[in-house]
Enzyme design. Structure first.
Site, mmCIF file in Angstrom:
data_model
loop_
_atom_site.group_PDB
_atom_site.id
_atom_site.type_symbol
_atom_site.label_atom_id
_atom_site.label_comp_id
_atom_site.label_asym_id
_atom_site.label_seq_id
_atom_site.Cartn_x
_atom_site.Cartn_y
_atom_site.Cartn_z
ATOM 1 N N SER A 122 0.819 -1.210 0.000
ATOM 2 C CA SER A 122 0.000 0.000 0.000
ATOM 3 C C SER A 122 0.855 1.262 0.000
ATOM 4 C CB SER A 122 -0.972 0.008 1.177
ATOM 5 O OG SER A 122 -0.373 -0.506 2.314
ATOM 6 N N HIS A 143 -3.135 -2.962 -6.151
ATOM 7 C CA HIS A 143 -3.506 -2.501 -4.814
ATOM 8 C C HIS A 143 -4.999 -2.746 -4.586
ATOM 9 C CE1 HIS A 143 -3.650 1.027 -1.727
ATOM 10 N NE2 HIS A 143 -3.493 -0.131 -1.131
ATOM 11 N N GLU A 155 -6.332 -0.494 -7.631
ATOM 12 C CA GLU A 155 -5.412 0.474 -8.248
ATOM 13 C C GLU A 155 -4.319 -0.357 -8.914
ATOM 14 O OE1 GLU A 155 -4.025 2.942 -4.929
ATOM 15 O OE2 GLU A 155 -4.317 4.716 -6.130
ATOM 16 N N ASN A 193 -3.923 6.486 -1.193
ATOM 17 C CA ASN A 193 -3.406 6.940 0.099
ATOM 18 C C ASN A 193 -2.925 8.388 0.072
ATOM 19 O OD1 ASN A 193 -3.961 4.769 1.750
ATOM 20 N ND2 ASN A 193 -2.178 3.635 1.035
HETATM 21 N N1 LIG Z 1 -4.774 -4.465 5.577
HETATM 22 C C1 LIG Z 1 -5.141 -3.543 4.682
HETATM 23 O O1 LIG Z 1 -6.145 -2.832 4.861
HETATM 24 C C2 LIG Z 1 -4.365 -3.385 3.418
HETATM 25 C C3 LIG Z 1 -4.972 -2.726 2.321
HETATM 26 C C4 LIG Z 1 -4.267 -2.640 1.108
HETATM 27 C C5 LIG Z 1 -2.997 -3.173 1.025
HETATM 28 N N2 LIG Z 1 -2.412 -3.781 2.110
HETATM 29 C C6 LIG Z 1 -1.064 -4.337 1.945
HETATM 30 O O2 LIG Z 1 -1.185 -5.755 1.795
HETATM 31 C C7 LIG Z 1 -0.022 -6.396 2.318
HETATM 32 C C8 LIG Z 1 -0.444 -7.442 3.334
HETATM 33 O O3 LIG Z 1 -1.133 -6.802 4.383
HETATM 34 P P1 LIG Z 1 -2.109 -7.601 5.364
HETATM 35 O O4 LIG Z 1 -2.909 -6.564 6.085
HETATM 36 O O5 LIG Z 1 -2.820 -8.691 4.631
HETATM 37 O O6 LIG Z 1 -1.035 -8.257 6.371
HETATM 38 P P2 LIG Z 1 -1.264 -9.461 7.410
HETATM 39 O O7 LIG Z 1 -0.248 -9.262 8.465
HETATM 40 O O8 LIG Z 1 -2.713 -9.567 7.773
HETATM 41 O O9 LIG Z 1 -0.895 -10.772 6.554
HETATM 42 C C9 LIG Z 1 0.385 -11.065 6.069
HETATM 43 C C10 LIG Z 1 0.527 -12.582 5.950
HETATM 44 O O10 LIG Z 1 1.776 -12.849 5.317
HETATM 45 C C11 LIG Z 1 2.332 -13.981 5.931
HETATM 46 N N3 LIG Z 1 3.764 -14.064 5.660
HETATM 47 C C12 LIG Z 1 4.811 -13.535 6.333
HETATM 48 N N4 LIG Z 1 5.971 -13.868 5.736
HETATM 49 C C13 LIG Z 1 5.658 -14.624 4.656
HETATM 50 C C14 LIG Z 1 6.420 -15.271 3.644
HETATM 51 N N5 LIG Z 1 7.736 -15.198 3.646
HETATM 52 N N6 LIG Z 1 5.749 -15.953 2.681
HETATM 53 C C15 LIG Z 1 4.407 -16.021 2.684
HETATM 54 N N7 LIG Z 1 3.642 -15.439 3.629
HETATM 55 C C16 LIG Z 1 4.254 -14.747 4.596
HETATM 56 C C17 LIG Z 1 1.980 -13.817 7.408
HETATM 57 O O11 LIG Z 1 2.080 -15.073 8.096
HETATM 58 C C18 LIG Z 1 0.542 -13.319 7.297
HETATM 59 O O12 LIG Z 1 -0.392 -14.382 7.266
HETATM 60 C C19 LIG Z 1 0.862 -5.287 2.873
HETATM 61 O O13 LIG Z 1 1.811 -4.928 1.907
HETATM 62 C C20 LIG Z 1 -0.126 -4.148 3.107
HETATM 63 O O14 LIG Z 1 0.487 -2.872 3.049
HETATM 64 C C21 LIG Z 1 -3.081 -3.899 3.299
#
Ligand SMILES: NC(=O)c1ccc[n+]([C@@H]2O[C@H](COP(=O)([O-])OP(=O)(O)OC[C@H]3O[C@@H](n4cnc5c(N)ncnc54)[C@H](O)[C@@H]3O)[C@@H](O)[C@H]2O)c1
Length: 287
Positions: A122, A143, A155, A193
């Site tokens: 993000s 995104h 996005e 953002n």
């Molecule tokens: N949460 C939001 O609202 C949101 C919105 C848009 C984008 N994002 C982006 O999405 C991405 C993920 O965010 P999230 O909120 O889902 O995070 P999260 O912490 O909920 O999930 C991340 C997952 O990745 C796993 N993980 C860690 N290392 C790993 C590896 N080496 N291989 C495979 N899996 C692995 C973790 O165990 C976890 O289950 C980030 O880059 C974040 O910026 C988040």
């Protein structure tokens, strides 16, 4: 690779975003290889997907009879080698650049050369992430918005190195899963953002300066601007730590003081008041 040749998608990370992304691809008939580091994270992801499918059945968006088929299309794996069978891959691991570098590097080595690798970051530069791989022209930002099964927008962000073919295939893939892709060039905060976070930040300034209470700030935006949710309630939902991090990315990326984080936001994060997930943000939540 053309979008019509894509049948199986690898999703790296089964957290909040990864399970939502796996859900929408499986619901649209794609095979999904869902990779996380431990079985318990995969179990949690499948449990969440199952519950979210039940919600969709209740709303009438999918038929109850489709649920087992949708779940069957998702193959949970801890072994990275399994993603070699994917035609497209999306990274959704936590927002830490060193972790992204490691995961994207590993995926790049395992995936067949023609496969497009996308990131759901993000806030990290897509151009820098593309440079961590040996396929920068086949690298793109995708995104998704949270919650993924509900929100229509994706996005689609072009790194400096992204080829026209990669970009076109990604846009068309989004349409195939029922999303509305919007084309954006790589720039700090992209569009979402860059516009949203300063709004939240300014709302926090209004509270800090005593201009209005969180309730009143949110009421102005909901009743006066037709926002479905006030900016401070939204900030609590996103996580105040995430909002602060994105403001820092904008400030650093543009070097423009208009993106300075509100001191109240910083103070709340230092106190551990992170919004809904900690039970206390601009509002108090009883868990
Ligand atoms: N949460 C939001 O609202 C949101 C919105 C848009 C984008 N994002 C982006 O999405 C991405 C993920 O965010 P999230 O909120 O889902 O995070 P999260 O912490 O909920 O999930 C991340 C997952 O990745 C796993 N993980 C860690 N290392 C790993 C590896 N080496 N291989 C495979 N899996 C692995 C973790 O165990 C976890 O289950 C980030 O880059 C974040 O910026 C988040």
């Amino acid at each position: 690779m053309n979008a019509h040749e894509i049948r199986t998608v690898a999703v790296l990370g089964g957290g909040t975003m990864g399970n939502g992304i796996a859900h929408v691809f499986a619901r649209s008939g794609f095979g999904v290889i869902l990779r996380d580091v431990e079985t318990r994270f995969l179990d949690r992801a499948l449990d969440t997907i199952s519950k979210n499918l039940d919600r969709e059945i209740k709303k009438g968006t999918i038929a109850a009879a489709d649920k087992p088929e949708i779940l069957k299309r998702i193959e949970p794996v801890t072994d990275l080698a399994a993603i070699a069978r994917a035609d497209f891959a999306i990274e959704a691991v936590p927002e830490r650049i060193e972790l992204k570098r490691e995961v994207l590097g590993e995926a790049d080595r395992v995936l067949p050369p023609h496969v497009i690798l996308a990131t759901n970051t993000s806030s990290i530069s897509i151009t820098s992430l593309a440079a961590f791989t040996d396929r920068p022209d086949r690298f793109v930002g995708m995104h998704f918005m949270n919650p993924v099964p509900v929100m229509t927008l994706v996005e689609v962000i072009r790194a400096l190195q992204t080829s026209d073919a990669t970009f076109a295939a990604t846009m068309s893939l989004c349409e195939k899963i029922g999303k509305k892709p919007v084309a954006v060039n790589d720039s700090p905060g992209f569009v979402s953002n860059r516009v949203l976070m300063p709004l939240i930040n300014e709302a926090a300034f209004c509270v800090m300066e005593g201009v209005a209470t969180p309730d009143s700030v949110d009421a102005v935006m909901k009743l006066g601007m037709n926002h479905p949710m006030g900016p401070l309630a939204l900030a609590d939902y996103i996580g105040l730590d995430v909002c602060l991090d994105v403001m820092e990315v904008l400030l650093q990326g543009f070097g423009d003081p208009k993106f300075r984080p509100c001191p109240l936001l910083r103070k709340m994060v230092s106190a551990g008041w992170l919004g809904r997930k900690s039970g206390h943000g601009f509002y108090v939540y009883h868990q």
